[in-house]
Design a protein around this motif. Structure first.
Motif, short mmCIF file in Angstrom:
data_model
loop_
_atom_site.label_atom_id
_atom_site.label_comp_id
_atom_site.label_asym_id
_atom_site.label_seq_id
_atom_site.Cartn_x
_atom_site.Cartn_y
_atom_site.Cartn_z
N SER A 20 0.95 -1.18 0.07
CA SER A 20 0.01 0.10 -0.09
C SER A 20 0.70 1.29 0.14
CB SER A 20 -0.90 0.02 1.17
OG SER A 20 -2.07 0.53 0.88
N ASP A 21 0.35 2.32 -0.73
CA ASP A 21 1.13 3.62 -0.82
C ASP A 21 0.30 4.62 -0.66
OD1 ASP A 21 3.51 5.13 -2.50
OD2 ASP A 21 1.53 5.88 -3.01
N PRO A 22 0.55 5.67 0.25
CA PRO A 22 -0.35 6.59 0.79
C PRO A 22 -1.10 7.22 -0.43
CG PRO A 22 1.84 7.10 1.39
CD PRO A 22 1.92 5.72 0.61
N ILE A 23 -0.36 7.31 -1.42
CA ILE A 23 -1.00 8.23 -2.45
C ILE A 23 -1.89 7.27 -3.53
CG2 ILE A 23 -0.52 9.86 -4.64
CD1 ILE A 23 1.84 10.93 -2.60
N LYS A 24 -1.05 6.20 -4.03
CA LYS A 24 -1.43 5.40 -5.22
C LYS A 24 -2.62 4.44 -4.68
CE LYS A 24 2.57 4.48 -7.03
NZ LYS A 24 3.39 3.92 -8.13
N GLY A 25 -2.40 4.06 -3.38
CA GLY A 25 -3.28 2.97 -2.79
C GLY A 25 -2.45 1.63 -3.01
N ARG A 26 -3.28 0.22 -3.08
CA ARG A 26 -2.82 -0.75 -3.13
C ARG A 26 -2.00 -0.84 -4.65
NH1 ARG A 26 -8.45 -3.36 -2.10
NH2 ARG A 26 -8.75 -1.62 -3.27
N GLY A 27 -0.89 -1.63 -4.64
CA GLY A 27 -0.28 -1.98 -5.84
C GLY A 27 0.45 -3.32 -5.95
N VAL A 28 0.72 -3.96 -6.93
CA VAL A 28 1.46 -5.13 -7.09
C VAL A 28 2.77 -5.12 -7.07
CG1 VAL A 28 1.35 -7.30 -8.28
CG2 VAL A 28 -0.74 -5.88 -8.30
N PHE A 29 3.63 -5.78 -6.41
CA PHE A 29 5.06 -5.88 -6.64
C PHE A 29 5.50 -7.13 -6.55
CE2 PHE A 29 6.33 -1.31 -4.87
CZ PHE A 29 5.09 -0.85 -4.80
#
Ligand SMILES: C[S@@+](CC[C@H](N)C(=O)[O-])C[C@H]1O[C@@H](n2cnc3c(N)ncnc32)[C@H](O)[C@@H]1O
Length: 151
Positions: A20-29
């Motif tokens: 989770s990123d504060p700006i982009k929200g959830r993402g796949v890593f």
């Protein structure tokens, strides 16, 4: 899920994680190096017809997630809805219309710990927080309704 919790996707054969990123929200890593042309996800889609989408879907959060699809708009189930946008994407997507699937494939070698991102096209509805904001033309692959309709 709290903002900094990492969800390990143990059911997936690649070592992928949701972060989770504060700006982009959830993402796949990715926790492992991936070579170009690796199939990272196959997402079945849920299809909303044009009328249903125009009357209901577009007024909901679905509008941030749905892909333009033949006959309406599609919500990608599974990881397909979790890829964030990057104007220099490292993952491409291919719609499989007859089978109602989207396949996600790496466009280049991707290093361990990198985020996997697709391009939503040039017509974004949010302030782009991706690192490289060079605009690329991807008119043929505008995934989201805003990109297609709001000119
Ligand atoms: C398909 S969703 C991606 C998953 C989403 N991050 C989540 O947590 O559900 C699209 C939304 O993610 C956010 N997003 C994706 N890429 C972004 C970027 N490059 N910069 C800022 N926000 C982004 C925007 O809020 C956008 O509406």
């Amino acid at each position: 899920m709290s903002n900094d919790e990492v969800i390990v996707l143990k059911q997936h054969c690649l070592a992928l994680e949701l972060r989770s990123d504060p700006i982009k929200g959830r993402g796949v890593f990715t926790k492992e190096r991936l070579v170009r042309n690796t199939l990272v996800e196959i997402s079945p889609i849920l299809l909303f017809n044009e009328e249903e989408y125009a009357s209901h879907g577009k007024y909901t959060i679905l509008d941030q997630y749905t892909y333009c699809w033949q006959g309406g708009y599609a919500l990608a189930l599974g990881l397909g809805s979790m890829f964030n946008h990057d104007s220099s994407p490292n993952v491409g997507f291919i719609r499989d219309i007859p089978n109602k699937l989207i396949r996600y494939v790496t466009l280049r070698d991707i290093e361990k710990e990198e985020e996997l991102c697709i391009s939503y096209g040039n017509h974004l509805w949010f302030e782009d927080d991706s690192n490289d904001q060079t605009q690329v033309s991807s008119d043929e692959d505008e995934p989201f309704p805003f990109a297609a309709d709001d000119d």
